[in-house]
Design a protein around this motif. Structure first.
Motif, PDB file in Angstrom:
ATOM      1  N   GLN A 137       0.818  -1.208   0.000  1.00 12.58           N
ATOM      2  CA  GLN A 137       0.000   0.000   0.000  1.00 12.58           C
ATOM      3  C   GLN A 137       0.856   1.263   0.000  1.00 12.58           C
ATOM      4  O   GLN A 137       0.340   2.349   0.222  1.00 12.58           O
ATOM      5  N   THR A 138       2.152   1.116  -0.291  1.00 12.27           N
ATOM      6  CA  THR A 138       3.067   2.255  -0.193  1.00 12.27           C
ATOM      7  C   THR A 138       3.378   2.887  -1.536  1.00 12.27           C
ATOM      8  O   THR A 138       3.948   3.979  -1.581  1.00 12.27           O
ATOM      9  N   HIS A 139       3.088   2.202  -2.634  1.00 18.37           N
ATOM     10  CA  HIS A 139       3.451   2.633  -3.991  1.00 18.37           C
ATOM     11  C   HIS A 139       4.972   2.659  -4.190  1.00 18.37           C
ATOM     12  O   HIS A 139       5.458   3.304  -5.111  1.00 18.37           O
ATOM     13  N   LEU A 140       5.688   1.962  -3.343  1.00 20.92           N
ATOM     14  CA  LEU A 140       7.138   1.847  -3.466  1.00 20.92           C
ATOM     15  C   LEU A 140       7.516   0.381  -3.621  1.00 20.92           C
ATOM     16  O   LEU A 140       6.975  -0.486  -2.929  1.00 20.92           O
ATOM     17  N   ASN A 141       8.416   0.110  -4.532  1.00 20.21           N
ATOM     18  CA  ASN A 141       8.981  -1.236  -4.685  1.00 20.21           C
ATOM     19  C   ASN A 141      10.474  -1.163  -4.418  1.00 20.21           C
ATOM     20  O   ASN A 141      11.277  -0.923  -5.316  1.00 20.21           O
ATOM     21  N   ILE A 142      10.839  -1.320  -3.173  1.00 22.00           N
ATOM     22  CA  ILE A 142      12.244  -1.211  -2.770  1.00 22.00           C
ATOM     23  C   ILE A 142      12.663  -2.517  -2.115  1.00 22.00           C
ATOM     24  O   ILE A 142      12.028  -2.988  -1.166  1.00 22.00           O
ATOM     25  N   ASN A 143      13.729  -3.103  -2.652  1.00 28.93           N
ATOM     26  CA  ASN A 143      14.221  -4.389  -2.151  1.00 28.93           C
ATOM     27  C   ASN A 143      13.144  -5.468  -2.189  1.00 28.93           C
ATOM     28  O   ASN A 143      13.023  -6.293  -1.292  1.00 28.93           O
ATOM     29  N   ARG A 144      12.344  -5.447  -3.234  1.00 34.73           N
ATOM     30  CA  ARG A 144      11.268  -6.421  -3.380  1.00 34.73           C
ATOM     31  C   ARG A 144      11.409  -7.140  -4.715  1.00 34.73           C
ATOM     32  O   ARG A 144      11.856  -6.565  -5.704  1.00 34.73           O
ATOM     33  N   ASP A 145      10.983  -8.377  -4.733  1.00 31.11           N
ATOM     34  CA  ASP A 145      10.970  -9.176  -5.952  1.00 31.11           C
ATOM     35  C   ASP A 145       9.593  -9.045  -6.586  1.00 31.11           C
ATOM     36  O   ASP A 145       8.590  -9.460  -6.002  1.00 31.11           O
ATOM     37  N   GLU A 146       9.522  -8.450  -7.792  1.00 36.48           N
ATOM     38  CA  GLU A 146       8.230  -8.227  -8.436  1.00 36.48           C
ATOM     39  C   GLU A 146       7.476  -9.520  -8.704  1.00 36.48           C
ATOM     40  O   GLU A 146       6.264  -9.508  -8.941  1.00 36.48           O
ATOM     41  N   LEU A 147       8.174 -10.667  -8.670  1.00 38.31           N
ATOM     42  CA  LEU A 147       7.527 -11.944  -8.932  1.00 38.31           C
ATOM     43  C   LEU A 147       7.115 -12.664  -7.654  1.00 38.31           C
ATOM     44  O   LEU A 147       6.794 -13.855  -7.670  1.00 38.31           O
ATOM     45  N   SER A 148       7.127 -11.980  -6.538  1.00 39.10           N
ATOM     46  CA  SER A 148       6.661 -12.563  -5.283  1.00 39.10           C
ATOM     47  C   SER A 148       5.666 -11.651  -4.575  1.00 39.10           C
ATOM     48  O   SER A 148       5.049 -12.062  -3.596  1.00 39.10           O
ATOM     49  N   TYR A 149       5.506 -10.429  -5.072  1.00 39.81           N
ATOM     50  CA  TYR A 149       4.676  -9.438  -4.404  1.00 39.81           C
ATOM     51  C   TYR A 149       3.610  -8.897  -5.352  1.00 39.81           C
ATOM     52  O   TYR A 149       3.756  -8.921  -6.563  1.00 39.81           O
ATOM     53  N   PHE A 150       2.536  -8.387  -4.738  1.00 42.62           N
ATOM     54  CA  PHE A 150       1.528  -7.644  -5.464  1.00 42.62           C
ATOM     55  C   PHE A 150       1.769  -6.153  -5.243  1.00 42.62           C
ATOM     56  O   PHE A 150       2.381  -5.747  -4.261  1.00 42.62           O
ATOM     57  N   ASN A 151       1.276  -5.356  -6.147  1.00 43.88           N
ATOM     58  CA  ASN A 151       1.581  -3.922  -6.125  1.00 43.88           C
ATOM     59  C   ASN A 151       0.570  -3.092  -5.343  1.00 43.88           C
ATOM     60  O   ASN A 151       0.952  -2.158  -4.634  1.00 43.88           O
ATOM     61  N   LEU A 152      -0.726  -3.412  -5.484  1.00 46.07           N
ATOM     62  CA  LEU A 152      -1.775  -2.595  -4.866  1.00 46.07           C
ATOM     63  C   LEU A 152      -2.670  -3.383  -3.921  1.00 46.07           C
ATOM     64  O   LEU A 152      -3.658  -2.857  -3.412  1.00 46.07           O
ATOM     65  N   LEU A 153      -2.366  -4.642  -3.691  1.00 45.53           N
ATOM     66  CA  LEU A 153      -3.196  -5.475  -2.827  1.00 45.53           C
ATOM     67  C   LEU A 153      -3.085  -5.004  -1.377  1.00 45.53           C
ATOM     68  O   LEU A 153      -1.983  -4.951  -0.822  1.00 45.53           O
ATOM     69  N   PRO A 154      -4.221  -4.672  -0.709  1.00 42.75           N
ATOM     70  CA  PRO A 154      -4.160  -4.294   0.702  1.00 42.75           C
ATOM     71  C   PRO A 154      -3.628  -5.459   1.542  1.00 42.75           C
ATOM     72  O   PRO A 154      -3.965  -6.623   1.301  1.00 42.75           O
ATOM     73  N   TYR A 155      -2.809  -5.118   2.538  1.00 44.91           N
ATOM     74  CA  TYR A 155      -2.199  -6.145   3.375  1.00 44.91           C
ATOM     75  C   TYR A 155      -3.276  -7.010   4.053  1.00 44.91           C
ATOM     76  O   TYR A 155      -4.273  -6.497   4.560  1.00 44.91           O
ATOM     77  N   TYR A 156      -3.063  -8.315   4.054  1.00 45.78           N
ATOM     78  CA  TYR A 156      -3.885  -9.301   4.768  1.00 45.78           C
ATOM     79  C   TYR A 156      -5.327  -9.368   4.274  1.00 45.78           C
ATOM     80  O   TYR A 156      -6.194  -9.938   4.927  1.00 45.78           O
ATOM     81  N   SER A 157      -5.611  -8.817   3.077  1.00 43.60           N
ATOM     82  CA  SER A 157      -6.986  -8.799   2.583  1.00 43.60           C
ATOM     83  C   SER A 157      -7.405 -10.129   1.955  1.00 43.60           C
ATOM     84  O   SER A 157      -8.603 -10.343   1.731  1.00 43.60           O
TER      85      SER A 157
END
Length: 828
Positions: A715-735
């Motif tokens: 929910q931060t609009h930042l991709n820092i030290n993250r693997d784009e193939l393991s994370y979602f970009n806009l998905l609310p946490y724990y939703s």
């Protein structure tokens, strides 16, 4: 005086073995670098160095014809009478008198196009004689700084030591090495190399990285990849070359009656992955006689690179009636932040055998091997086998760095350095301290309490301070070691101290086995480190957004991991006990002045500060993981094997997790998860990367929120030290947390400049278009989907390590939201 005497002896020894030596110059007296010198009717030869100097060792007395060649100059033949004594033979090469007078050029027709078409058509015929062979290979690699700012000079390290030998502007030699090896090759891409000798300046145990595999550039292939760079370059002789290049016939020359066409290679757009320069092609067959091409950083999608030049020389081999590569020179320059660095890698292929007796076992999983005494060869060996004369600068570098190495390896020097860095000062209490034992057998370290890793903030603990104590003990051979580590953490608002210990032992065995015991008290996020602690600190203090949610965990685990079946199988097993308890917010401070309030520490009820996601409970756990890596290749060093992944096959990971003997029976469960991931190159049009997971819970209806499957949101609009193939970009946490079946899909396609280099103006930016699709599906929710389109390699000039994406998300087929993500590209 002593150093001068040693250097004089080195030079004397060097010269006494150089039985034929001299300098190759042009008619203006300028030295010609990398000219080829061959003993006629043999495969014996050498190459002049960057000063035009050459050395040639002849085995027997007699009459010899020496052939001197360099692209663009007339070939010279010298007949000498060799009498087993040092003989100086200097040579002057005249520039070719290029002529086009005899060529009839028809109106509207480019003669160079017909020459290139012939070369493309005859690629099969011109390479059939090179379909399999053995050869000797010699290479010399040099990396040196041409300019280096003061602030970088003390940060450059070589062999874990600060670089030495630089002048006041930071000019000096960083790396000098030589390699002698034996090659086995079979089309289309089977290459096996055995390195007989390796010499690295200043390191008597070093292994040079200038191997044949890193130098194997074949312009008969459609595509070429520069080592360490993903971009696939299009050969000027590719089947589709006319889509990317224009050609001009610059000259026609003759070498011993053979007509050679010099063709200028002109890219239609330098922003595409292309070369420019000259090709020298045999008129009769279209075979390659010589290559003098270069590629820019823009073409490579790597602006930090200024230019890479590739020069190749070929000779006609009577036995297989083919033009065969004799030598190759790769000269690259790169730099940023005021630094300029040059790398030169020179290679010679010698003693070809075009009728090798290969069997099915010849090309096995081993692609590179080193002889047992590979870095122990003496000067006499190198004087016999060195095919490039050392320059004065290189001789001095060997002498200086080898002398420094002797000093640095001495017990007295090591003790003095150890004493210097072991000295304790008052500031070490805050900044950290490391004590190193004699012969580096053990290290004791303390991380201090001031630093970006030691201080943080969250709403449960308030401001936090943590530090580590660590002890490492090495075996005599340094291949086995043990680590004892304790982390201490204190939260000021919660007024709670926690400690967590870790004992780890790495065995010295073929399976790379390790064993660990860990346990203590920790504050943990419900989903690992889904929210980076630095990011959470910044958003909490600056925007009053506390994304991270925590629980307290008291645990004890024992575990083992090892690699088996030539490292194709990785097994990890662990057994442990966990006691989890809820935590609540204790801090409300922030620099944010707006009306926004912190949410609760319960991700299921964010506006109720008194509710908790879990109750106090305990659970025993067993974890088993099996990783499968298919088609693995390996490199054999004198003391170990290093395995290399094979991108032809996906990596497969199987995970089984069992929770049992919980506080209540409903906490018990079984979970099975399967994961596939792979990076798939798509010719010169980019690469496809995917990561797919499937999972299912058995008996998971009443499990703890801690043990549920949580998807990595943002929910931060930042991709820092993250693997784009393991994370979602806009998905609310724990939703989307679930205790049932789930599937997670991440797919990205990086065009590697293939699209953007066709767009005017943008083609010069070096940006890459990246598109993606992300999906999370669970049994009891609509699937969540994201479509992404963005730019990697984003930035300006040589500052191009950013990535920016536009994202649209959907719940099922209904639009959810869109947004822009900012971060760093993968390789940064």
């Amino acid at each position: 005086m002593k150093n001068l005497l040693v250097l004089s002896l080195l030079l004397f020894t060097h010269l006494t073995f150089s039985q034929i030596k001299g300098v190759v110059r042009d008619d203006k007296g300028k030295p010609i670098s990398y000219a080829t010198i061959i003993v006629e009717r043999t495969q014996q030869g050498t190459i002049s160095n960057d000063k035009g100097q050459y050395e040639l060792l002849l085995q027997n007395e007699g009459e010899y014809n020496l052939v001197y060649q360099f692209l663009g100059y007339k070939t010279v033949r010298k007949k000498i009478s060799y009498k087993n004594t040092l003989q100086v033979v200097d040579v002057i090469l005249q520039e070719e008198e290029f002529q086009l007078d005899d060529i009839v050029i028809k109106v509207g027709k480019n003669p160079a196009d017909d020459i290139i078409r012939k070369a493309i058509k005859n690629k099969g015929k011109n390479t059939v004689g090179m379909s399999s062979y053995t050869a000797d290979f010699y290479s010399k690699g040099v990396i040196k700084t041409l300019k280096l700012p003061k602030f970088l000079q003390n940060k450059i390290t070589v062999n874990d030591q600060k670089a030495i030998g630089m002048d006041s502007i930071g000019k000096g030699m960083l790396y000098l090495s030589e390699t002698v090896s034996e090659l086995k090759y079979q089309k289309p891409n089977k290459l096996k190399e055995h390195i007989v000798a390796s010499k690295v300046s200043g390191n008597d145990n070093g292994y040079s990285f200038n191997t044949a595999d890193e130098s194997f550039y074949d312009f008969y292939d459609n595509y070429l990849s520069i080592a360490g760079i993903g971009t696939k370059l299009i050969s000027p002789l590719a089947d589709a070359a006319f889509s990317y290049y224009k050609y001009n016939l610059e000259a026609v020359i003759k070498d011993q009656g053979v007509v050679i066409n010099k063709v200028k290679v002109i890219p239609k757009s330098k922003a595409q992955p292309v070369f420019e320069g000259d090709l020298y092609l045999v008129e009769e067959t279209g075979a390659i006689y010589g290559v003098d091409l270069k590629v820019s950083g823009i073409s490579l999608q790597e602006p930090i690179i200024e230019e890479i030049n590739i020069n190749q020389n070929f000779f006609y081999n009577v036995s297989n009636k083919s033009w065969v590569k004799r030598s190759q020179n790769i000269d690259l320059t790169f730099g940023a932040l005021g630094a300029s660095i040059q790398g030169v890698f020179l290679s010679v292929f010698n003693n070809y055998n075009f009728e090798p007796q290969f069997t099915r076992a010849t090309f096995d999983k081993e692609i590179l091997s080193f002889a047992k005494d590979v870095n122990k060869q003496d000067d006499s060996f190198w004087n016999r086998n060195r095919l490039f004369a050392l320059s004065d600068e290189e001789l001095k570098d060997y002498h200086f760095k080898d002398s420094v190495r002797v000093v640095r390896d001495s017990p007295a020097y090591k003790d003095s350095i150890r004493a210097k860095y072991n000295k304790f000062s008052v500031e070490d209490v805050l900044m950290g301290y490391t004590y190193t034992g004699k012969d580096d057998r053990y290290k004791l370290s303390y991380d201090g309490v001031i630093g970006i890793d030691q201080i943080g903030f969250n709403t449960v603990q308030g401001f936090t301070m943590n530090t580590n104590l660590k002890a490492t003990l090495f075996s005599n051979d340094k291949k086995s070691y043990s680590i004892a580590k304790v982390n201490f953490d204190y939260g000021f608002a919660s007024d709670r101290f926690r400690a967590y210990g870790h004992l780890y032992h790495k065995f010295n065995d073929k399976s790379q086995s390790s064993f660990y015991v860990k346990g203590g008290s920790q504050i943990k996020q419900f989903y690992g480190e889904n929210i980076n602690e630095y990011i959470n600190t910044a958003f909490s203090l600056l925007a009053r957004k506390n994304y991270a949610k925590y629980y307290n965990n008291e645990e004890l685990y024992v575990g083992y991991s090892g690699k088996f079946v030539e490292e194709a199988i990785l097994i990890h097993a662990a057994m442990g006990y966990e006691e989890r308890s809820p935590l609540f917010n204790n801090a409300n401070g922030s620099f944010y002045q707006g009306s926004r309030a912190y949410t609760s520490n319960n991700p299921l009820d964010p506006y109720n500060d008194k509710s908790a996601a879990i109750d106090l409970h305990h659970l025993y756990k067993f974890k088993l993981g099996v990783g499968l890596s298919l088609g693995m290749k390996y490199i054999t060093y004198p003391d170990k094997r290093v395995y290399m992944s094979n991108r032809k096959y996906p990596s497969i990971n199987l995970q089984y997790e069992k929770g049992f003997a919980g506080s209540i029976n409903s906490l018990n469960y079984d979970l099975i998860e399967v994961k596939f991931n792979q990076l798939v190159p798509v010719s010169n049009k980019g690469e496809l990367d995917y990561n797919i997971k499937f999972g299912h819970y058995f008996g998971g209806e009443g499990i703890s929120f801690v043990d549920q499957k949580h998807f990595a949101g943002n929910q931060t609009h930042l991709n820092i030290n993250r693997d784009e193939l393991s994370y979602f970009n806009l998905l609310p946490y724990y939703s989307l947390s679930t205790n049932k079946s789930y599937m997670e899909t991440h797919i990205e396609y990086d065009f590697k400049g293939y699209l953007i280099n066709k767009i005017p103006l943008l083609r010069w930016t070096g940006w890459n278009v990246v598109v993606g699709y992300h999906n999370a599906s669970t049994t009891d929710n609509k699937p969540y989907q994201e479509l992404t389109a963005g730019l990697s390699n984003f930035g300006f000039g040589k500052i191009n390590f950013f990535r920016i994406d536009y994202v649209r998300s959907y719940w099922g087929t209904s639009f959810a939201q869109d947004g822009v993500m900012i971060g760093f590209k993968k390789s940064f």
